[in-house]
Design a protein around this motif. Sequence first.
Motif, PDB file in Angstrom:
ATOM      1  N   SER A  25     -12.751  -8.557  -1.867  1.00 51.63           N
ATOM      2  CA  SER A  25     -11.949  -8.124  -0.719  1.00 51.63           C
ATOM      3  C   SER A  25     -12.715  -7.305   0.306  1.00 51.63           C
ATOM      4  CB  SER A  25     -10.709  -7.320  -1.156  1.00 51.63           C
ATOM      5  OG  SER A  25      -9.885  -8.063  -2.005  1.00 51.63           O
ATOM      6  N   ARG A  46      -0.860 -12.677  -2.436  1.00 51.30           N
ATOM      7  CA  ARG A  46      -1.931 -13.645  -2.698  1.00 51.30           C
ATOM      8  C   ARG A  46      -1.617 -14.368  -4.002  1.00 51.30           C
ATOM      9  NH1 ARG A  46      -1.338  -8.737  -3.534  1.00 51.30           N
ATOM     10  NH2 ARG A  46      -3.033  -7.895  -2.316  1.00 51.30           N
ATOM     11  N   SER A  55       1.358  -7.072   1.074  1.00 50.33           N
ATOM     12  CA  SER A  55       0.407  -8.186   1.112  1.00 50.33           C
ATOM     13  C   SER A  55       0.682  -9.060  -0.107  1.00 50.33           C
ATOM     14  CB  SER A  55      -1.046  -7.702   1.141  1.00 50.33           C
ATOM     15  OG  SER A  55      -1.371  -7.006  -0.042  1.00 50.33           O
ATOM     16  N   ASP A  59       0.838  -1.194   0.000  1.00 45.81           N
ATOM     17  CA  ASP A  59       0.000   0.000   0.000  1.00 45.81           C
ATOM     18  C   ASP A  59       0.879   1.252   0.000  1.00 45.81           C
ATOM     19  OD1 ASP A  59       0.831   0.412   2.641  1.00 45.81           O
ATOM     20  OD2 ASP A  59      -1.047  -0.315   3.507  1.00 45.81           O
ATOM     21  N   GLU A 109      -4.047  -1.274  -3.877  1.00 45.42           N
ATOM     22  CA  GLU A 109      -2.607  -1.187  -3.639  1.00 45.42           C
ATOM     23  C   GLU A 109      -1.844  -0.896  -4.923  1.00 45.42           C
ATOM     24  OE1 GLU A 109      -2.530  -4.024   0.329  1.00 45.42           O
ATOM     25  OE2 GLU A 109      -1.855  -4.867  -1.579  1.00 45.42           O
ATOM     26  N   ARG A 114      -8.521  -5.229  -2.739  1.00 41.21           N
ATOM     27  CA  ARG A 114      -7.352  -4.754  -2.002  1.00 41.21           C
ATOM     28  C   ARG A 114      -6.142  -4.631  -2.914  1.00 41.21           C
ATOM     29  NH1 ARG A 114      -4.405  -7.436   3.349  1.00 41.21           N
ATOM     30  NH2 ARG A 114      -2.719  -5.919   3.415  1.00 41.21           N
ATOM     31  N   LYS A 115      -5.898  -5.648  -3.751  1.00 42.39           N
ATOM     32  CA  LYS A 115      -4.725  -5.554  -4.624  1.00 42.39           C
ATOM     33  C   LYS A 115      -4.881  -4.451  -5.650  1.00 42.39           C
ATOM     34  CE  LYS A 115      -5.705  -9.871  -7.080  1.00 42.39           C
ATOM     35  NZ  LYS A 115      -6.875 -10.025  -6.269  1.00 42.39           N
TER      36      LYS A 115
END
Length: 196
Positions: free
Chosen positions: A121, A41, A39, A33, A66, A62-63
């Motif tokens: 997410s 995945r 993070s 971020d 980010e 979320r990705k």
Amino acid sequence: MVDDPIALFDDWFAQAQAKELNDANAMAVATADASGAPSVRMVLLKDHGPEGFTFYTNGESRKGDELAANPCAALLFHWKSLRRQVRVEGPVERVSSEEADAYFATRGRDSQLGAWASDQSHPLPSRDVFETRYEAMREQFEGSDVPRPPHWGGWRVVPERIEFWQDREHRLHERRLFCRETAPGGDAWSETLLYP
């Protein structure tokens, strides 16, 4: 010995596709971020070549957030059956709408509908809520093609570093690092061996 990391990746990837039981195109994607908190995945590689390594996702996940805040990523392929890993690092760019539309059209209809139904997410009150939204999308698009949602698209990691790791006995592994160097007339790659 191959001195082009893209050609070497092509060779290793072809071997993985022939040998891995499931999802040879699975890769870990690490993002961070705006504050630098990381993070990671698993996603699926959908295209690759000299221009980069492409995957698709919800841009409001979320990705996606980010990648918008910090447009760099690292990828890791781990092919356990071959005892190999490939690491890719570089800036990220969005694929064109035309590329995203073309790939979205190849997805199964259920996956297409799921892309509309999911706020990926984000908190989900219950599984029933998601299934109800999915059914609503199924009804909405019944009898017609499912278009790509505007928030869903592709990202391409443009490689600046690619490392190939090969297992060797007694942990005496082989590591080859390729770094992109901008040169007059185009990009070139330098290669360095790394200690295991």
